[in-house]
Design an enzyme around this catalytic site. Structure first.
Site, PDB file in Angstrom:
ATOM      1  N   LYS B  27       0.824  -1.203   0.000  1.00  0.00           N
ATOM      2  CA  LYS B  27       0.000   0.000   0.000  1.00  0.00           C
ATOM      3  C   LYS B  27       0.858   1.252   0.000  1.00  0.00           C
ATOM      4  CE  LYS B  27      -3.565  -0.534   2.307  1.00  0.00           C
ATOM      5  NZ  LYS B  27      -4.948  -0.652   2.756  1.00  0.00           N
ATOM      6  N   ARG B  97      -3.510   2.526   8.319  1.00  0.00           N
ATOM      7  CA  ARG B  97      -3.748   1.252   7.635  1.00  0.00           C
ATOM      8  C   ARG B  97      -2.483   0.415   7.618  1.00  0.00           C
ATOM      9  NH1 ARG B  97      -7.306   2.593   2.283  1.00  0.00           N
ATOM     10  NH2 ARG B  97      -8.820   3.913   3.318  1.00  0.00           N
ATOM     11  N   GLY B 106      -6.500 -11.380   8.099  1.00  0.00           N
ATOM     12  CA  GLY B 106      -6.189 -11.759   9.479  1.00  0.00           C
ATOM     13  C   GLY B 106      -5.485 -10.651  10.217  1.00  0.00           C
ATOM     14  N   MET B 108      -4.811  -6.584  11.260  1.00  0.00           N
ATOM     15  CA  MET B 108      -5.555  -5.348  11.423  1.00  0.00           C
ATOM     16  C   MET B 108      -5.510  -4.593  10.116  1.00  0.00           C
ATOM     17  SD  MET B 108      -5.082  -1.875  13.385  1.00  0.00           S
ATOM     18  CE  MET B 108      -5.167  -1.034  11.803  1.00  0.00           C
ATOM     19  N   ARG B 346      -3.103  -1.210  -6.339  1.00  0.00           N
ATOM     20  CA  ARG B 346      -2.319  -2.444  -6.172  1.00  0.00           C
ATOM     21  C   ARG B 346      -2.689  -3.383  -7.302  1.00  0.00           C
ATOM     22  NH1 ARG B 346      -5.504  -5.083  -0.936  1.00  0.00           N
ATOM     23  NH2 ARG B 346      -7.556  -5.104  -1.910  1.00  0.00           N
ATOM     24  N   HIS B 468      -8.590 -29.678   8.943  1.00  0.00           N
ATOM     25  CA  HIS B 468      -8.606 -31.027   8.374  1.00  0.00           C
ATOM     26  C   HIS B 468      -9.388 -31.049   7.073  1.00  0.00           C
ATOM     27  CE1 HIS B 468     -10.118 -35.206   7.963  1.00  0.00           C
ATOM     28  NE2 HIS B 468      -8.896 -35.509   8.363  1.00  0.00           N
ATOM     29  N   SER B 791      11.747 -43.647 -15.508  1.00  0.00           N
ATOM     30  CA  SER B 791      10.610 -42.762 -15.267  1.00  0.00           C
ATOM     31  C   SER B 791      10.296 -42.819 -13.780  1.00  0.00           C
ATOM     32  CB  SER B 791       9.408 -43.214 -16.100  1.00  0.00           C
ATOM     33  OG  SER B 791       8.330 -42.345 -15.866  1.00  0.00           O
ATOM     34  N   CYS B 858       6.506 -39.667 -13.960  1.00  0.00           N
ATOM     35  CA  CYS B 858       5.126 -39.914 -14.362  1.00  0.00           C
ATOM     36  C   CYS B 858       4.176 -40.018 -13.182  1.00  0.00           C
ATOM     37  CB  CYS B 858       5.033 -41.156 -15.247  1.00  0.00           C
ATOM     38  SG  CYS B 858       5.523 -42.681 -14.410  1.00  0.00           S
ATOM     39  N   TYR B 878      11.568 -35.047 -19.340  1.00  0.00           N
ATOM     40  CA  TYR B 878      10.137 -34.759 -19.479  1.00  0.00           C
ATOM     41  C   TYR B 878       9.394 -35.006 -18.176  1.00  0.00           C
ATOM     42  CZ  TYR B 878       9.378 -39.803 -19.727  1.00  0.00           C
ATOM     43  OH  TYR B 878       9.341 -41.141 -19.440  1.00  0.00           O
TER      44      TYR B 878
END
Lengths: 905, 905
Positions: B27, B97, B106, B108, B346, B468, B791, B858, B878
């Protein structure tokens, strides 16, 4: 090929010596050495192992110059003995024998009387030689050559021989007349021709046929399998020994026999062996006539009574050879017309108890050093010394007086066992709860695993030393006899038949896995005398073997650098461990305590608790019980470190699985059965090995570890107050990350400090971790930041590194070993190439981060000699194993310092 | 501390700039940069993030000199604005701010109107200021300060406010009279005092209280959890911005609003936003009044109609700022007496589709380079672009016209889902077979795993972004709304209540996991327009987003080095994979083919066969079916490599488990049910993950692999003849030793040569192996002796290296993440520190032994951006992942080349 291919031995100008074992093989080296010592040995020559390598690499062709060299040596034999190869007048007869560096079953062994043919035999008889002797020699040559060189089944010869005895109405070959033997040789000649190739009448052709058979047999399947099992390189090769014949079958002043310089079963320092009058070598082992003991029991007729001169000479030769080689010798001898000839000397095979006693006796007698004595006992042999076994007297009585020997197969898994006969694996598992069972199968397959687990021993009618049954049995540490071909198994009727004897399922049987013997009826294994003496059982007599065992262990302890600890879970275990020489406990598994009858109920309540309060209530009941255990263990281990591992298995292992048991538990807990069933189901896991266990439990249900730590520290404080020196080490299982150990170390330390403060004590407490997850090895440096010690859990580390579940690998590991895809079961002997890399890397990284880090190992590999050697090389501080394996570990830890690159340093 | 602590900004002498983001926060940097650009910004100053670090490290104390520096800046404000802080006559009011480097929920956020107190308010009113305005400002200050600085619950203020509206019988705060507002401020003051601390009347005390609240909130729990989730270091810190107030609530020529320079939902290039007349900032988000769109629909009153001058200026500013920053800007503005002030600029948050379109549009407009455009789209956002989602119009209608929005919780798992409400995990699993279910729980626990698997989406009333439910849902890739606190769940009655609305179990619900929205009733997710366009569905319109998507992918493909392949098992899969840009198939799992209805019977017969002949018969039936599949796949992948993995899972996975299904199978096979049951039981395993599977099966039952190889090679030969370029790669799973791959390679080659000879063709066939066992990594050099390619199977490799069973880890991984023991689920994002070591080591050792070795991966990690970055650094050739993750992989592979150490290179 410019190297020497053939080496002469005999009373004049022996070219080899005992040093040239790798070139001459064991037998050739022994013959050369005996010749050099002036011991009477029939002359001959040894074709070197280099020829064998050439033969394998060039598809059965010989190096240039070999034929000429052999011909020269044959000529020398002819000259020295004034006989001629192939001459009908003064024929030279020779034996051809294989001789690898280590003796090896499966290879062509011996052909005697080579050089004989029909013409020579008939001319000799006509000339007035004893015709019985002549045709006896010829029929032996035909049998051996036909069998081992031309591949005619031995049984076919045997059948004709039995027929001949029957016709003549005699019971032994000795009683057959010359005419009968002559007829038999003709029948044998026809038998051989009938199989495609006539018996070669040309002695030279015979000689090269036999030499080729020896070199060819090096690479047959049984020999290859044996080498793989014993870890012998295929490149070693065998030598061939060609030696002038002497005859033990030339009359009643002749004999043949085998002798050990000491008793190979007990180690007793007295000449031991057997002989047969008027016989040739193979008669002693064939079992058609019963040989007589060389040293007869009082009043009996031993060799000394029958052949006083030769006997006296044999005793002298035995003493000389044993002193010369500094080891128990296994001798073959022949007496021809009262003259003694030695045909072989080699280090004798011996039982574990004999190995211990002989090694110590020889050192005490000043014949070898203590270091050499330590190398003379294979660590594995100590298992036999300590394992239950049959009382030798009882077994002999069962076999000889009662005729209970059913069959002899391969000694596929050492140990003695007695149980009820069962022919089906599932039934074995069922019956096992009612008493010991022996599983008898045609051969086993992965479906039989459960039954093999349940049985006390395993017998198969087919299969070799690396068959499924053999591999699994050794893996399980169970006695096993494989390939007992005499057993006729009928699954339908549930019977096993041998000859006219039939056993039904449920009847008693016994097996001696070290000897391959199968007996009918009961024969109970007994605790070993050494074990009884070590445990100080009242009434235990200190036998000579037990005394030698103690001495050997003392010498090993003086020699080794690695410390040894035991895996022990109870105060009783701890006391046994001390008796076996444990210098601490390396693994005390707290969960084993949880299964005790007075605890499992509380453990289950703790697991199924529906609130923190209910869980704490159950834990509060468990705490004093755990604490009492630890007090007992700390007391037994006064002054030694005790590593306690906090709870490791997943919680569902403590819960019942059967719906009946669940209903019972629900009843006890006053909960609906469905709820308990639901909780059990919810806790079950797809791969429990990789599941919610170890420190993962400790982190998600911290109250359990808190209780355990409190019990340990409280017990330690109380024992310290009582005057003991307590050295507790708290071990966190299944750590895989720095975050885990950092968090747990903090909680453990917090509880410990709280309890210490309560007693106003400061304990000598270490906090460390199992290293059993590959990731923990890779991040050992970070983990060591929070650990006072590492203890490798090589069982789990092997499971994860190899991707083998120990519970399931029985399905394919035996086949892997049979196919040669694996040399050994990696759960028995550490996979040095793979898992070993992680052990080494973790040790290095851990010590780099924390130089004071103590590093040990507490898997069963701690009691495996090969693995112990690796741990010594890695520079570990200690190994820990089950108490009964401790002597093995102690000896292995000492021995491995005496060898360098497989050679005695 | 000698560094500069406070930075001035405003029309005169701005001390910072956009460059100083790490010091000024987002900011502060934006305010400084706008000031430098001459855009109207109320003056003020920024306290640097260094102060925050000092504050954290010194337990809430400030560096020396800060108070003096702040006082100096306040004086400067007073001078510039000709006002005085705390003066009743010409009071200076400011906002405080927070301003972290990245915006962070979360913490202030904002306190407005600071500097006001009762005396100043009353004096202003007495002096003739609009009393309504003055007390409106004061009540806002009391609310914000009370809530965020003094910890008085916001709801308590809200309650009094609602009460005041009710008493005055008005519906909005705007309509409250000055008297009512005055009374309200008194009530607020009492409310605050009642919580322990009176509202400070001293403006200076207010200022420092607010500053301290910002710095203190950096370390609160929610902020810490968010940082952990987003991987933001705790050391970054936040800045504090103190800025002179301008008032959008001073009358009808005032307004406040937010604007995006382009539409953040769709990316449409048009100013987008909302404003409120006569209001202050928080009113826009509070939802008590409905803001108006800046660009009104035809006929409506937009900003241009209401404030023509300010609107014109806002458009100009927006264009300038976007061009200046080269990115979508999110602006806050206030209009005071028709004058425009910017309060913030922003980078704007945007949806996945918007991100794609904006990045491409900006590059095409020449405002950024193509490289920068690639960095502007998070690979993860492409998942949203391709995932089914709600039609925005439909959802808006459901919410606005039908009032179906039940609650808004945390956006814990992106995606849209619609299903029947279920409150119980077991029931969810049951009902799921009858149609989609949404699992709604107070919060979830490991026991709910089965239900979470079964549900199409998950909602919880409690818990945060790392609860969870949130962790598991993201792991499963399911939409999830966590902590939807408005939901009142009553399990007993099976209802969910919000206000006066009650839903019963079985009723329809829908959730938008990316927004955290929970809706009642049905709302079906639709396939994304981009997906339809990629798959070339008939009637699919090429939307602007779809066009941009193609362009972005082209740019990524030009940039990246890593090749991308798809995991695809069928010809259909293969075609989809091509549409998603696959350059080959990296993993074709043959076992998925085995489950087809016409095959599973033969597969089971093959498994349960009691003779080799019976097994071969079943295999002979399977061969043509497999061959047909491979033909289809080779055709779809013409010119590209196709890696086929031979059978991997343990055989029991193909057998039924329920006794009913077993009876049925027995019936089909004409065998007694008990026999089939016994065979099923015999095949079951304790830890199937580490069991008899992969190449272990191939070695013990060679006929299966022989059939598969024949099918592959036959298909390849036929397709080659048909003119396709076929590049088959046969992959052996679960190899752990050199012996395994050596033996299998020989058998594969033998079958291949036989079939090739039949067709007189020589294929371009590679034989290689999965690397998925830790031991294979350690012995990669030896294994590479027999492999054309590696692989990495990082799923299994993670399971074994970490000792985590993927099927069971749901019990503790979420808790591990919640406790901070793990940063991310290692099955989602490769564990670089541990598993990564093995990947790197195996790559190095493999290539050292065979420089031509092709190396890929893979596992699902092939579609995870963080992991792809690691694979790029390892130099892999790859990555292969599921087709829908391919765009993610392509973008990630390009992007990671543009960054170095987290910074754009």
């Amino acid at each position: 090929m410019t190297e020497k291919l053939v080496y002469w031995f005999g009373s004049s100008g022996t070219e080899g010596s005992g040093e040239l074992r790798s070139i001459l093989g064991g037998k050739g080296a022994g013959l050369a050495e005996m010749s050099l010592l002036g011991i009477p040995v029939p002359p001959g020559f040894t074709i070197s192992t280099a020829v064998c390598r050439h033969y394998q690499e060039h598809r059965g062709s010989y190096p240039a110059g070999l034929e000429a060299a052999v011909a020269t040596q044959v000529q020398r034999l002819e000259t020295e003995l004034d006989r001629q190869f192939g001459s009908p007048e003064r024929p030279l007869l020779v034996s051809v024998r294989s001789g690898a560096v280590v003796s090896m079953p499966g290879m062509m062994d011996t052909v005697l009387n080579l050089g004989l043919n029909r013409e020579i035999a008939e001319r000799a008889a006509a000339r007035g030689e004893d015709p019985r002797f002549v045709f006896d020699c010829y029929r032996r040559l035909l049998t051996m050559y036909g069998d081992v060189v031309l591949g005619v089944p031995h049984a076919a010869f045997e059948k004709l021989l039995v027929e001949a005895r029957r016709q003549q109405e005699v019971s032994s070959d000795q009683e057959l007349t010359a005419e009968a033997l002559d007829r038999l040789t003709r029948a044998f000649e026809e038998l051989i021709s009938g199989h495609g190739t006539a018996f070669p009448q040309d002695p030279n052709e015979q000689l090269w046929g036999a030499i080729g058979a020896v070199f060819g047999s090096w690479d047959n399947q049984r020999a290859r399998a044996y080498r793989r099992l014993e870890g012998i390189s295929d490149d070693v090769g065998t030598a061939v020994n060609v030696q002038a014949m002497v005859y033990g079958n030339r009359g009643d002043d002749c004999a043949t026999g085998v002798a050990f310089t000491r008793n190979p079963s007990t180690g007793e320092p007295q000449l031991f062996g057997e002989y047969l009058v008027n016989a040739q070598g193979e008669d002693v082992v064939a079992g058609t006539r019963t040989p007589q003991p060389i040293v007869a029991p009082e009043g009996g007729q031993g060799l000394a009574e029958r052949f006083p001169g030769a006997s006296q000479q044999l005793h002298e030769v035995a003493t000389r050879l044993e002193a010369h080689f500094g080891d128990l010798q296994d001798l073959e001898f022949t007496i021809e017309s009262d003259r003694l000839f030695l045909l072989q000397t080699r280090s004798g095979k011996r039982t574990g108890p004999a190995a211990v006693r002989i090694a110590v006796d020889l050192a005490v007698e000043g014949k070898i050093s203590r270091e050499v004595a330590l190398t003379r006992v294979e660590p594995q042999q100590l298992v036999q010394v300590l394992a239950p076994g049959f009382d030798e007297e009882e077994k002999r009585a069962a076999i000889e007086s009662e005729g209970r020997l059913l069959a002899v197969g391969l000694p596929a898994g050492p140990g003695a066992a007695c149980g009820r006969l069962v022919l089906d694996a599932e039934r074995a598992a069922e019956w096992a709860s009612d008493g010991p069972v022996l599983l008898v199968r045609e051969e086993t397959s992965p479906e039989d695993i459960v039954g093999m687990h349940a049985a006390v021993g395993i017998v198969t009618a087919r299969g070799g030393m690396t068959s499924h049954a053999a591999v699994v049995a050794r893996g399980l540490g169970k006695p096993c006899v494989a390939g007992a071909e005499a057993l006729l198994i009928d699954e339908e009727s549930g019977t096993v038949t041998v000859g006219d004897q039939t056993l039904r399922e449920g009847e008693w049987m016994a097996i001696d896995g070290a000897r391959g013997q199968v007996l009918s009826g009961r024969l109970e294994p007994r605790d070993s005398s050494v074990l009884r003496s070590l445990l100080g059982e009242s009434g235990a007599i200190e036998t000579p073997v037990a005394a030698s065992f103690r001495t050997l262990m003392e010498w090993a302890d003086q020699m080794r650098r690695l410390r040894v600890r035991a895996n022990a879970d109870t105060p009783d275990d701890a006391r046994v461990a001390r008796a076996f020489g444990a210098e601490g406990i390396g693994l005390c598994r707290t969960e084993h305590m949880f299964f005790a009858e007075d605890r499992i109920g509380w453990v289950r309540q703790m697991i199924l608790a529906d609130s923190d309060a209910a869980r704490q209530q159950a834990l509060d009941r468990l705490l004093p019980m755990q604490q009492a255990d630890f007090e007992g263990i700390f007391e037994a281990m006064d002054g030694f470190p005790v590593t306690v591992r906090l709870l490791d298995p997943p919680l569902h292992e403590f819960l019942p699985r059967e719906s009946k048991a669940i209903a019972q538990l629900a009843d006890q807990m006053g909960q609906p059965a469905e709820e308990v069933q639901a909780a059990v189901t919810a806790l079950s896991e797809t791969n429990p090995m990789l599941g919610h266990r170890g420190c993962r439990l400790g982190l998600t249900t911290p109250a359990i570890y808190a209780m355990q730590v409190e019990a340990i520290v409280r017990a330690a404080c109380l024992r310290t107050r009582a005057g003991h020196r307590v050295r507790p080490e708290i071990m966190l299982p299944l750590v895989g990350s720095e975050a885990e150990i950092a968090a747990l170390r903090a909680s453990v330390a917090e509880v410990a400090q709280r309890v210490e403060a309560e007693y106003d004590l400061h304990l000598d407490l270490l906090i460390g971790t199992m290293i059993e997850i590959p990731r923990a090895c890779l991040l050992a440096d970070r983990i060591a930041n929070h650990a006072d010690f590492f203890s490798f859990g090589t069982n789990d580390l092997t499971q994860m590194t190899y991707g083998f579940s120990r519970d399931d690998a029985g399905r394919f590991l035996p086949e892997y070993i049979e196919q040669g895809l694996l040399e050994v079961d990696p759960f028995q002997s550490l996979d040095v190439a793979g898992v070993g890399q992680l052990v080494q890397l973790a040790t290095e990284r851990g010590r780099a981060a924390r130089p004071s880090l103590k590093v040990g190992i507490c898997g069963e590999h701690g009691g495996d000699p090969r693995s112990v050697t690796f741990f010594e090389r890695c520079g570990l501080d200690y190994v820990s194993c089950s108490p009964y394996r401790l002597p093995v570990a102690r000896l292995a830890a000492a021995r491995c310092l005496l060898f360098e690159g497989g050679e005695l340093a």
